[in-house]
Scaffold this active site. Sequence first.
Site, PDB file in Angstrom:
ATOM      1  N   HIS A 236       0.912  -1.155  -0.031  1.00 22.80           N
ATOM      2  CA  HIS A 236       0.028   0.159   0.122  1.00 22.80           C
ATOM      3  C   HIS A 236       0.884   1.211   0.090  1.00 22.80           C
ATOM      4  CE1 HIS A 236      -2.818   3.014   1.290  1.00 22.80           C
ATOM      5  NE2 HIS A 236      -3.630   2.245   0.964  1.00 22.80           N
TER       6      HIS A 236
ATOM      7  N   GLU B   2      -7.943  -4.742  -0.559  1.00 19.33           N
ATOM      8  CA  GLU B   2      -8.278  -5.541  -1.709  1.00 19.33           C
ATOM      9  C   GLU B   2      -8.429  -7.009  -1.490  1.00 19.33           C
ATOM     10  OE1 GLU B   2      -6.220  -3.077  -2.262  1.00 19.33           O
ATOM     11  OE2 GLU B   2      -7.256  -1.516  -3.492  1.00 19.33           O
TER      12      GLU B   2
END
Length: 388
Positions: free
Chosen positions: A273, A326
């Site tokens: 991320h 996700e």
Amino acid sequence: MPINRAASTSVDVPRGLAGVVVTDTELGDVRGLEGFYHYRQYSAVDLATTRRFEDVWHLLVHGELPDEVRRAAFTASTARLRRLPDDVRAALPAIAAATGPSGPLAGLRTALSLLGASLGFRPVYDIDAERRRDDSLAAAAAVPTLLTALYRIGRGLEPVEPREDLGYAANYLYMLTGSEPDAARARAVEQYLISTIDHGFNASTFTARVIASTGADMAACLVGAVGALSGPLHGGAPSRALDTLDAIGTPDRIDAWIRARVLAGDRIMGFGHPVYRTEDPRSRMLRGMAQGFGGPLVDFAVEVERQVVAILAELKPGRELHTNVEFYAGVVMELCGLPREMFTPTFAAARVVGWSANILEQAQDSKIIRPAARYAGPPAPQPVPAAA
């Protein structure tokens, strides 16, 4: 004559504006080193586990969590906004046919533009705060209806009209499937939606605010945000994370499959991320939700996560790479019966509330967002060659 850069007001910043603060916001923040994010003064994960979607929507739009009376009024008023104008509804078959394999998210861009025109949205620069808020609620309430209708029409099915007696998440699932969802799955999707309403100045939110800074109307701002979300490096990853699980296939293939991709320099979807340097709190929450359902898919996902984190730590020492939202979002949505082509649209059905709140906040500032770029082409000016 060369530009005198010493007299320029330009400031060099990191690529991608990483870490650059561009404005103040009261809507929330992401503290990547801590693995924490919040909506206004409340932990976003705490809100997802204890509150309803409409409560958090009210918090972002009105600045406070509602009491029981205000919750009922807000829920009823936004539920009435779910129905589409007749001209928008009539255009959806043509939009679905034109977008085809690109799916409901591509169709949403066109449908939102039409919705804004049909409802008479005006530039946020030209209207007062109350009208802006009304436009934001109308647009956000209609997005799930647009997405599910486009999905069903694209598969030869009749759209399902929204129900005002169902909450935001339950109604979304109802419009998607045509059946009222069981409470456990509706609540799981609701928690996912709450956890993804907002997340700092991500690419789609920043896009919405840039457009809002020009004074454009609510629909224009949201269309730009949807375009940014559609990119596979932003909102398009949940289904791709599940595709990774499918490609690996069995636990005995995890190590070799992951090592080959990492050594080839490929990105492992669902890991890493740009902000978090520790575990993504959304991933932690969704993992727990998935484990609550249980089953072979969940067990396999947990094992893939364990091995991928270990392999990344070995092959990329010094980099903190963990699952992001996700990875387990895809697992949870699969367990709740959502088709994979609706994973990113479902993300949009949540994020539209955060986008809207950011547009409202940005509209209070009359300063247009206008950064600079460093020119890196041939020296200028040069003589223009004669035409042949």
